[in-house]
Write an enzyme that holds these catalytic residues in place. Structure first.
Site, PDB file in Angstrom:
ATOM      1  N   ASP A  16       0.826  -1.205   0.000  1.00  0.00           N
ATOM      2  CA  ASP A  16       0.000   0.000   0.000  1.00  0.00           C
ATOM      3  C   ASP A  16       0.864   1.261   0.000  1.00  0.00           C
ATOM      4  OD1 ASP A  16      -2.350   1.359  -0.029  1.00  0.00           O
ATOM      5  OD2 ASP A  16      -2.911   0.920   2.032  1.00  0.00           O
ATOM      6  N   ASN A  48       1.446   3.302  -2.875  1.00  0.00           N
ATOM      7  CA  ASN A  48       2.056   3.686  -4.159  1.00  0.00           C
ATOM      8  C   ASN A  48       1.524   5.038  -4.640  1.00  0.00           C
ATOM      9  OD1 ASN A  48       3.250   1.193  -4.105  1.00  0.00           O
ATOM     10  ND2 ASN A  48       1.836   0.260  -5.557  1.00  0.00           N
ATOM     11  N   HIS A 101       3.026   2.937  -8.824  1.00  0.00           N
ATOM     12  CA  HIS A 101       2.877   1.477  -8.981  1.00  0.00           C
ATOM     13  C   HIS A 101       4.119   0.872  -9.633  1.00  0.00           C
ATOM     14  CE1 HIS A 101      -1.098   1.873  -7.515  1.00  0.00           C
ATOM     15  NE2 HIS A 101      -1.584   2.489  -8.573  1.00  0.00           N
ATOM     16  N   ASN A 161     -10.411  -2.859  -7.014  1.00  0.00           N
ATOM     17  CA  ASN A 161      -9.576  -1.894  -7.740  1.00  0.00           C
ATOM     18  C   ASN A 161     -10.131  -1.500  -9.111  1.00  0.00           C
ATOM     19  OD1 ASN A 161      -6.393  -3.122  -6.403  1.00  0.00           O
ATOM     20  ND2 ASN A 161      -7.671  -1.420  -5.718  1.00  0.00           N
ATOM     21  N   SER A 170      -8.377  -5.573   4.293  1.00  0.00           N
ATOM     22  CA  SER A 170      -8.770  -5.277   2.906  1.00  0.00           C
ATOM     23  C   SER A 170      -9.079  -6.539   2.094  1.00  0.00           C
ATOM     24  CB  SER A 170      -7.690  -4.454   2.196  1.00  0.00           C
ATOM     25  OG  SER A 170      -7.596  -3.194   2.798  1.00  0.00           O
TER      26      SER A 170
HETATM   27  C1  FPP Z   1      -1.921   0.014  -3.450  1.00  0.00           C
HETATM   28  O1  FPP Z   1      -1.461   1.338  -3.380  1.00  0.00           O
HETATM   29  C2  FPP Z   1      -1.329  -0.677  -4.600  1.00  0.00           C
HETATM   30  C3  FPP Z   1      -2.034  -1.190  -5.651  1.00  0.00           C
HETATM   31  C4  FPP Z   1      -3.505  -1.154  -5.696  1.00  0.00           C
HETATM   32  C5  FPP Z   1      -1.374  -1.815  -6.833  1.00  0.00           C
HETATM   33  C6  FPP Z   1      -0.096  -2.527  -6.552  1.00  0.00           C
HETATM   34  C7  FPP Z   1       0.469  -3.033  -7.801  1.00  0.00           C
HETATM   35  C8  FPP Z   1       1.797  -3.081  -8.085  1.00  0.00           C
HETATM   36  C9  FPP Z   1       2.852  -2.628  -7.148  1.00  0.00           C
HETATM   37  C10 FPP Z   1       2.255  -3.682  -9.354  1.00  0.00           C
HETATM   38  C11 FPP Z   1       2.498  -5.132  -9.066  1.00  0.00           C
HETATM   39  C12 FPP Z   1       3.468  -5.745  -9.939  1.00  0.00           C
HETATM   40  C13 FPP Z   1       3.775  -7.060  -9.898  1.00  0.00           C
HETATM   41  C14 FPP Z   1       4.820  -7.526 -10.783  1.00  0.00           C
HETATM   42  C15 FPP Z   1       3.108  -8.028  -9.006  1.00  0.00           C
HETATM   43  P1  FPP Z   1      -2.484   2.546  -3.513  1.00  0.00           P
HETATM   44  O2  FPP Z   1      -2.615   2.904  -4.940  1.00  0.00           O
HETATM   45  O3  FPP Z   1      -3.771   2.187  -2.840  1.00  0.00           O
HETATM   46  O4  FPP Z   1      -1.759   3.666  -2.746  1.00  0.00           O
HETATM   47  P2  FPP Z   1      -2.435   4.880  -1.957  1.00  0.00           P
HETATM   48  O5  FPP Z   1      -3.190   4.262  -0.809  1.00  0.00           O
HETATM   49  O6  FPP Z   1      -1.275   5.692  -1.521  1.00  0.00           O
HETATM   50  O7  FPP Z   1      -3.327   5.609  -2.919  1.00  0.00           O
END
Ligand code: FPP
Length: 237
Positions: free
Chosen positions: A14, A16, A31, A62, A190
């Site tokens: 979480d 990103n 991401h 998502n 979650s």
């Molecule tokens: C949550 O952060 C993250 C995600 C919903 C996506 C994660 C996906 C990747 C890191 C790519 C994965 C790649 C491979 C190869 C498995 P958020 O967007 O909810 O962050 P925030 O809470 O700060 O908005």
């Protein structure tokens, strides 16, 4: 218990989006950095003795994000699945997936199936990527399969045990995670591996996932080692 490295670590990657926002970058850049952070983690975790890692890459919820972000995450998944495919011959890791893949683009489904097939006999770190995954959805699909078998006379109601339910989940036969790491300071499951993490320890850090380092992974493992896991009974010693 002391010094035991968890065999299976599950990670909710979480933060990103927040990482990107802090730098005035598009969310998808966060991401991308997140996928790179995962790469670093895989190398280190194998060396530390971890056998299985499951990551939450895309949840059933998502899809509600903007089209741009969904496309961005799917593009990163495609890129990494292909990268892992190019590397599989010279590396030792196995890649799997959990989740209902039928909603993903057909070419991505094919790439995932191909990667799973070629890497299935590898003995190094076992990475499971949760895509279009929701714990409730996984349990629902398992229950539907069991109900079908009862209806067709293949199973009796009395055959439905906790073990049977575990065997019908996408994650079978990977053992349940002992440790769940969640970054960016959120205290929620979650809908991630809700059946499999019934006895898991949670490690929550304020670090945003793209900033999570190998030292942070070591800290999480140390915190796990210092916990007293009782499984509802006496201390296992
Ligand atoms: C949550 O952060 C993250 C995600 C919903 C996506 C994660 C996906 C990747 C890191 C790519 C994965 C790649 C491979 C190869 C498995 P958020 O967007 O909810 O962050 P925030 O809470 O700060 O908005």
């Amino acid at each position: 218990m002391a010094n035991k490295v968890p065999e299976h670590i599950a990670i909710i990657m979480d933060g990103n989006g927040r990482w990107a926002k802090k730098r005035m970058l598009p969310r998808v850049m966060g991401h991308k950095q997140g996928a790179d952070a995962l790469d670093r983690m895989l190398n280190a975790a194998g060396k530390l003795g971890v056998k299985h890692i499951t990551v939450y890459a895309f949840s059933t919820e998502n899809w509600k994000r903007t089209e741009e972000e969904v496309k961005g995450i799917m593009g990163i998944l495609r890129e990494y699945i292909n990268k892992y495919f190019r590397e599989y011959a010279n590396s030792d890791f196995r890649v799997d997936s959990i989740g209902d893949l039928s909603r993903l683009a057909p070419d991505l489904q094919e790439d995932i199936a191909r990667l799973k097939e070629v890497s299935k006999n590898k003995t190094g770190i076992h990475l499971t990527i949760a895509m279009n995954y929701g714990g409730r959805d996984e349990i629902k699909r398992a229950v539907q399969g069991i109900a079908e078998d009862v209806k067709n006379g293949k199973l009796e109601i009395g055959d439905i045990t906790e073990e049977l339910i575990s065997e019908r989940l996408d994650s079978y036969p990977t053992p349940d995670p002992e440790l769940v790491i969640r970054t960016s300071g959120e205290y929620r499951t979650s809908n991630f591996l809700i059946w499999q993490t019934a006895y898991a320890e949670y490690y929550i850090t304020d670090k945003l996932w793209p900033d999570f380092t190998v030292d942070d992974l070591k800290l999480a493992i140390e915190a796990y080692q210092n916990r007293d896991r009782r499984f509802g009974g006496r201390n296992e010693g």
